[in-house]
Motif scaffolding. Structure first.
Motif, short mmCIF file in Angstrom:
data_model
loop_
_atom_site.label_atom_id
_atom_site.label_comp_id
_atom_site.label_asym_id
_atom_site.label_seq_id
_atom_site.Cartn_x
_atom_site.Cartn_y
_atom_site.Cartn_z
N ALA A 22 3.09 -46.92 69.87
CA ALA A 22 1.99 -46.14 69.29
C ALA A 22 1.49 -46.80 68.00
O ALA A 22 0.29 -46.96 67.79
CB ALA A 22 2.44 -44.72 69.01
N GLY A 23 2.43 -47.18 67.13
CA GLY A 23 2.05 -47.83 65.88
C GLY A 23 1.31 -49.13 66.14
O GLY A 23 0.30 -49.43 65.51
N LEU A 24 1.81 -49.88 67.11
CA LEU A 24 1.18 -51.17 67.43
C LEU A 24 -0.24 -50.96 67.96
O LEU A 24 -1.17 -51.63 67.52
CB LEU A 24 2.03 -51.92 68.47
N VAL B 217 -2.29 -48.42 67.58
CA VAL B 217 -3.22 -47.90 66.58
C VAL B 217 -3.62 -49.02 65.60
O VAL B 217 -4.77 -49.12 65.18
CB VAL B 217 -2.61 -46.69 65.84
N ALA B 218 -2.63 -49.86 65.27
CA ALA B 218 -2.91 -50.95 64.34
C ALA B 218 -3.69 -52.08 65.00
O ALA B 218 -4.45 -52.78 64.34
CB ALA B 218 -1.60 -51.50 63.76
N ARG B 219 -3.48 -52.24 66.31
CA ARG B 219 -4.12 -53.35 67.04
C ARG B 219 -4.72 -52.85 68.35
O ARG B 219 -4.22 -53.15 69.45
CB ARG B 219 -3.07 -54.43 67.32
N VAL C 68 -9.75 -49.35 63.00
CA VAL C 68 -9.16 -50.21 61.98
C VAL C 68 -10.04 -51.43 61.84
O VAL C 68 -10.75 -51.80 62.79
CB VAL C 68 -7.72 -50.64 62.33
#
Lengths: 603, 274
Positions: free
Chosen positions: B79-81, B83-85, B258
């Motif tokens: 999820a973090g990956l 959203v960041a990418r 982002v």
């Protein structure tokens, strides 16, 4: 104006003077309060929701605009609403690092639940207590104090004014007593109430004036000495906000968030700020998720952070080990609170040093930092990102409630520049070794999307390529590489602050937020060493700073002396060593440190 | 950005899997690499994220970017990956113990969040790496050293949970049906939002009875639906051996934007100035 007539009548009708045990030469009714003061402290207390804290914040901001320094801390009960709430404010002509030990002025909007917290805000000798007679009699501790109690019908005054609020009357009372200009305060009120329209601003002004007039009979009270000339721009900021801004300056573009007191307001600062600068914040289902979200985003090339407090840090430990093993940069800010377990969520303690330094399973070299005050949160936030990215390692920042939630007037901190960059991967055609053994221990890190850089980041022991390995050689080599990158790194002069004369015989050794109290306790012949870099412990810098020391006093806000034990694991201390430490929430203050040093007569 | 002529072999690394001979996960690996080739994203634009367990070894067996994390936490990393990418294709890979027991809470919230990624769980109804303990999907009477006589617990129903929690694509496949797996995984990757594919993947070592799955699985007799209520009724009442895409929803995926621009940090200071 009906309003004006009414409140004057009320003031005359209700204001009752009660003199109690004022032991003052010449028998004057009040303590000598005429001379201007370098420091004035006051508290506004009231049931949660009445706006006591807002009142304190308005006064601090108005004083800040007028050139004074100051500090506001909140004292709140566990209830979400309806519990007790107090704004504690210290105004000063010089930068203020700690809250006053006692208060010149105490304004009580009501005395509900006051018994529970009034001991934390004692009225200073000769102090002035202003209370609404409608809310009953003052608690015993106040009645027995050497102070004047003035009864002002705060609620009735506010009620006379359409849309009036008691806390705004309190603002007027205090403003007049300490000598803040009406227009300066009004500017702050107007900025805050402007959104609610003209009527709200007008009613704010009426309350302010009513409070100021009601205080007229009590002056001169506690006038602040004139503010010194401002030589730099000033900020009004909390430690959590300063930390957030520092993190963003350092390059943070992703945050994962799970709410926990007293770190939530740091996360709430980051959410809109990140979206303004093209970053993102993701709310997690728990701290197990938030740390892993941060690792995922960092793996994706975006500098990442999460913020929490002790209970959350405990949940994150396994994944922080993964960050160390997989060499994934990440910053975790722990805004410490009273522990263990749930402890006291709204109060401060410095008791997570042990878990931050030693909580990992296995040997997992990493960095632990602690800001030395509210202003230093800005620097440490930025430095933490620089270290995490440069070293590809987890960095834990130990802030705490006493600075995280303190609102302070500070000189705008100097801009810091770090050349913050991950060691980048460039395709060469050779097979890529993500965990290559390099001289400085830091290996080039590919970012998803880069052709030829594909690797699997792994918590399993791995070979240089990242391929899982159970070979002793790989374990040894990779372990040494990860240790090397921390050991060889030059942390520069940022490891700590030294104040006071060189080769002083008496040295105060402390860390993190306690540096503020220690700084205010410093006398002419005492030296202060305050550690910002907790792990790796900067032994090579501490030792020379202790040169000539015959007495070393370790000061920290935890029961077991965690810094003391950490230092003693790495080095000996010269001369006689004593500890001044205890658990929160009763903060160790400057007076207590100074008294400890005074009582420690040289042998 | 997509390349038309990718082959499954472009997505395979040269590491030899640690799996037992006959393990269903070999076929899942094969299906994943074939599906990725079919979607046309080059390996460097794909990230495979996993936790701990036999199936979680997959990332290193691919030639994609991989992250082999701690037990149960593949979904938050993914999820973090993502959203960041958002430009990357993100797969999360898990097993029934990793995904439904230690990582169970993340499963619920990943479905709710509906981030555009594909979650593949290789379900063999046993903890294989620790040599044969019952998992959340194990039958209540399955005897083991850790739970003699069986756990007596009601098995977890991943597809129903996924549907109820808001997953946008729900499918079940059998590892031995490489063609079916490949097609469904490719569809899951293409479908926006959180796609969940449960793959029945036999553990021939600790659950030799699962060799019989080959004869028990059957293609779903009715076409997929976009109606969650219908899908839930079907999934609740089928025999657990029904394969294919069962639900394809229309929820809007989680969205954040982002930017790679530096951002105006100095502008953030103004609110603190007095």
């Amino acid at each position: 104006m009906l309003r004006a007539l009414n409140y004057r009548k009320l003031v005359l009708e209700y204001m009752i003077w009660v003199n109690r045990q004022i032991h003052h030469a010449g028998g004057s009714r009040m303590a000598d309060t005429r001379s201007a003061r370098e420091n004035v402290s006051f508290a506004v207390v009231g049931t949660g929701g009445k706006g006591a804290i807002t009142a304190g914040a308005i006064l601090l901001e108005a004083a800040g605009k007028g050139g004074w320094h100051g500090l506001l801390t909140r004292s709140v009960g566990p209830q979400i609403r309806g519990g007790e709430a107090a704004a504690l404010v210290r105004l000063a002509t010089k930068p203020a690092f700690t809250m006053a030990r006692d208060f010149n002025i105490l304004v009580a909007l009501d005395w509900k639940n006051a018994d529970r917290f009034i001991s934390a805000m004692p009225v200073a000798r000769g102090g002035l207590v202003i209370a609404d007679p409608a809310s009953g009699s003052a608690p015993r501790a106040v009645q027995e104090a050497s102070c004047t109690i003035a009864e002002v019908p705060i609620a009735a005054l506010a009620k006379e004014i359409g849309g009036g609020r008691e806390n705004m009357v309190a603002v007027g009372l205090v403003a007049r007593l300490v000598g803040l200009e009406e227009e300066a305060v009004m500017e702050v009120i107007a900025a805050r109430l402007g959104r609610k329209g003209r009527a709200a601003v007008d009613s704010g002004r009426a309350c302010l004036e009513a409070g100021m007039e009601a205080a007229e009979a009590l002056v001169p009270a506690f006038p602040l000495a004139p503010a010194p000339e401002r030589d730099s721009p000033r900020w009004l900021i909390t430690g959590n906000e300063a930390m957030g801004l520092g993190l963003l300056r350092g390059g943070i573009r992703f945050a994962a968030a799970y709410p926990i007191t007293p770190a939530t307001d740091l996360l709430e600062y980051l959410a809109p700020a990140l979206s303004r600068i093209g970053g993102a914040l993701l709310q997690a289902e728990d701290e197990l998720a938030s740390i892993n979200m941060a690792l995922g985003a960092s793996f994706g090339g975006r500098p990442s952070v999460t913020a929490t407090s002790g209970p959350g840090l405990a949940l994150m430990m396994e994944s922080l080990g993964l960050a160390a093993a997989s060499e994934t940069p990440v910053v975790v800010v722990d805004v410490m609170r009273v522990g263990p377990s749930t402890g006291i969520a709204t109060k401060s303690e410095q008791s997570d040093l042990n878990i931050a330094v030693h909580g990992f399973h296995g040997d997992a070299p990493h960095v632990v930092l602690a800001p030395l005050g509210v202003a230093d949160c800005l620097f440490v936030g930025q430095w933490a990102v620089h270290l995490a990215e440069s070293l590809q390692t987890p960095v834990i920042v130990l802030s705490d409630q006493s600075i995280g939630q303190a609102r302070v007037v500070i000189d705008r901190p100097a801009d810091m520049q770090f050349l913050t960059r991950r060691k980048a991967f460039r395709a060469t055609g050779e097979p890529y070794l993500r965990y290559a053994l390099t001289a400085d221990g830091v290996s080039p890190m590919a970012i998803p999307g880069q052709p030829g850089g594909q690797y699997t980041a792994d918590g399993l022991t791995h070979a240089q390529s990242g391929a899982p390995s159970s070979a002793a050689k790989d374990q040894s080599e990779q372990m040494a590489k990860r240790a090397r990158k921390i050991e060889l790194f030059d942390f520069g002069d940022y490891w700590g602050e030294i104040e006071g004369p060189e080769e002083a015989e008496t040295v105060i050794l402390t860390w993190g937020s306690m540096a503020g109290a220690a700084r205010e306790a410093l006398g002419g012949d005492t030296r202060l060493i305050a550690l910002r870099l907790i792990s790796p412990l900067p032994v090579g810098q501490i030792q020379p700073a202790l040169k000539g020391a015959k007495r070393v006093l370790l000061v920290e806000q935890n029961a077991s002396g965690q810094l003391y034990r950490h230092i003693r694991a790495h080095m000996d201390l010269p001369g006689e060593v004593r500890q001044l430490n205890r658990e929160g929430p009763d903060l160790i203050g400057p007076q207590e440190i100074a008294a400890t040093l005074r009582d420690w007569s040289p042998a | 950005m997509n390349k038309p002529n990718l082959k499954a072999s472009d997505f395979k690394s040269d590491l030899t899997p640690i799996w037992c001979p006959g393990c269903g996960d070999f076929h899942v690996l094969m299906s994943i690499t074939r599906a990725l080739a079919a979607t046309g994203r080059p390996p460097e634009q794909v990230a495979a994220i996993s936790g701990i367990g036999c199936s979680s070894r997959i990332p290193a067996y691919t030639n994609c970017y991989g992250f082999h994390g701690v037990h149960g936490r593949a979904l938050p990393v993914a999820a973090g990956l993502k959203v960041a990418r958002p430009d990357l294709t993100v797969l999360a890979l898990s097993g029934d113990g990793d995904g439904f027991s230690i990582g169970g809470n993340h499963f619920l919230h990943a479905c709710r969040r509906n981030i555009d990624m594909t979650y593949i769980v290789m379900d063999n109804r046993v903890y294989g790496m620790t040599k044969g303990q019952p998992s959340p999907t194990t039958e209540p009477d399955w005897d083991s050293a850790l739970s003699p006589g069986g756990t007596g617990l009601s098995p977890f129903h991943p597809l129903v949970i996924a549907l109820a929690s808001g997953a946008n694509f729900v499918a079940r496949e059998f590892s031995g049906d490489i063609k079916g797996c490949t097609a469904t995984i490719a569809e899951a990757i293409r479908h926006p939002g959180f796609s969940f594919v449960e793959i029945l993947s036999p553990c021939v070592t600790f659950r030799p009875d699962e060799r019989e799955w080959k004869g028990k699985v059957h293609k779903a007799s009715v076409p997929e639906t976009d109606d969650p209520a219908r899908a839930a009724r079907r999934i609740m009442t089928d025999d657990g051996m029904n394969t294919g895409i069962l639900y394809r929803g229309k929820r809007r995926p989680y969205h954040t934007s982002v930017s790679d621009e530096a951002g105006d940090i100095a502008a953030l200071e103004t609110r603190f100035e007095i």
